[in-house]
Write an enzyme that holds these catalytic residues in place. Sequence first.
Site, PDB file in Angstrom:
ATOM      1  N   ASP A   1     -14.903  -8.675 -11.119  1.00 13.42           N
ATOM      2  CA  ASP A   1     -16.204  -8.157 -10.698  1.00 13.42           C
ATOM      3  C   ASP A   1     -16.491  -6.813 -11.338  1.00 13.42           C
ATOM      4  OD1 ASP A   1     -18.600  -8.159  -9.014  1.00 13.42           O
ATOM      5  OD2 ASP A   1     -17.596  -6.589  -7.850  1.00 13.42           O
TER       6      ASP A   1
ATOM      7  N   HIS B   1     -20.263  -6.344 -10.802  1.00 18.33           N
ATOM      8  CA  HIS B   1     -19.946  -5.312  -9.800  1.00 18.33           C
ATOM      9  C   HIS B   1     -20.815  -5.484  -8.553  1.00 18.33           C
ATOM     10  CE1 HIS B   1     -18.236  -0.961  -9.446  1.00 18.33           C
ATOM     11  NE2 HIS B   1     -18.262  -1.561  -8.259  1.00 18.33           N
ATOM     12  N   ILE B   2     -20.794  -6.693  -8.017  1.00 21.05           N
ATOM     13  CA  ILE B   2     -21.622  -7.011  -6.840  1.00 21.05           C
ATOM     14  C   ILE B   2     -20.764  -7.399  -5.644  1.00 21.05           C
ATOM     15  CG2 ILE B   2     -23.675  -7.672  -8.141  1.00 21.05           C
ATOM     16  CD1 ILE B   2     -22.809 -10.617  -7.818  1.00 21.05           C
ATOM     17  N   GLY B   3     -19.458  -7.105  -5.710  1.00 19.87           N
ATOM     18  CA  GLY B   3     -18.554  -7.515  -4.647  1.00 19.87           C
ATOM     19  C   GLY B   3     -18.962  -7.026  -3.270  1.00 19.87           C
TER      20      GLY B   3
ATOM     21  N   GLU C   1     -18.756  -0.976 -18.011  1.00 23.39           N
ATOM     22  CA  GLU C   1     -19.755  -1.875 -17.443  1.00 23.39           C
ATOM     23  C   GLU C   1     -21.118  -1.766 -18.119  1.00 23.39           C
ATOM     24  OE1 GLU C   1     -19.539  -1.400 -13.190  1.00 23.39           O
ATOM     25  OE2 GLU C   1     -17.466  -2.130 -13.139  1.00 23.39           O
TER      26      GLU C   1
ATOM     27  N   ASP D   1       0.855  -1.191   0.000  1.00 22.93           N
ATOM     28  CA  ASP D   1       0.000   0.000   0.000  1.00 22.93           C
ATOM     29  C   ASP D   1       0.887   1.236   0.000  1.00 22.93           C
ATOM     30  OD1 ASP D   1      -1.786   2.144   0.645  1.00 22.93           O
ATOM     31  OD2 ASP D   1      -3.205   0.653   1.399  1.00 22.93           O
TER      32      ASP D   1
ATOM     33  N   ARG E   1     -11.815  -1.174  -9.291  1.00 20.04           N
ATOM     34  CA  ARG E   1     -12.423  -0.420 -10.375  1.00 20.04           C
ATOM     35  C   ARG E   1     -11.947  -0.989 -11.704  1.00 20.04           C
ATOM     36  NH1 ARG E   1     -15.563   0.858  -7.223  1.00 20.04           N
ATOM     37  NH2 ARG E   1     -16.270   2.934  -6.559  1.00 20.04           N
TER      38      ARG E   1
END
Length: 308
Positions: free
Chosen positions: A252, A284-286, A257, A169, A228
Amino acid sequence: MKILIADSMHPSLFTMLDERGWKFDYHPEYNRQEIKFELPYFDGLIIRSKTYLDREMLPEPGKLKFIARAGAGLDLIDLEVARELGIEVFHAGTGNRDAVAEHVLGMLLGLFNNILKADREVRNGVWNREGNRGVELMGKTVGLIGYGNNGSATARRLSGFGCKVLAYDKYRDNYGDDFAEESTLERIVNEADIMSLHIPLTEASRSWINEDFINGFKKPFYLVNLSRGEIVKLADVVNGLKSGKIKGACLDVLENEKINKLTPSQQESFDYLKSSDKVVLTPHIGGWTHESYVRINEVLVQQISEWL
């Protein structure tokens, strides 16, 4: 205080606002221009992902005090303009982290054990055990890019599978814990069997995962993206799958999209991905569970309460 809610929200939000005596108008049907027209008359705006909040949309300094984003990402808000106008920005980063982490595991287990492929075959009368022999998650080295709410929640769950978890990170220091070892990006590229993305979309991260990045990995790896879609160049992922550099992908999110409005090149990549047994796709349902739908509201309202 008066709040404009300009996106579809779980009804639990309304009860929470009523309990605090906050007035609100609920208009999920508002389009961009309607939101822009109404904003100067409200103290706060609650929105999910309807429109980009930039200088054109945000009123001059004065009335609007805060924006609350019902989700984790803030790429749909121009944070620099918001700071300039003195608008506080909230997001529900902790609201869907558990849902995202569970979805990562679900996609990986589905891919590693050929669950989707085997299910389709059995439904069609094909009983192919050897052709669906799986791969174990245990013992794999997982590189997490981004170690905030979603990354750390994912590491916690991976620890139960006996994985070695490396976390990188660029925005944090001294973040290693019982579930992940603080790592350099170079080490992940050299050691990871699986790379999972948990970073925001910025100008620096846009199209970051491209052909050069993929080919820089020391060994073939699995790619997971629940952050993203614009961070990953899908055409280069397709090439990686064809070459064997990418062993499989859990996606995802996609670059575009609106899958019925793809460009010719996007359509070509998508056609390959959707036909491949090495790819698991979800819309995109994570972080999109029944529980997180309510928890996001709880997190936002708590943040606003503490700020006030």
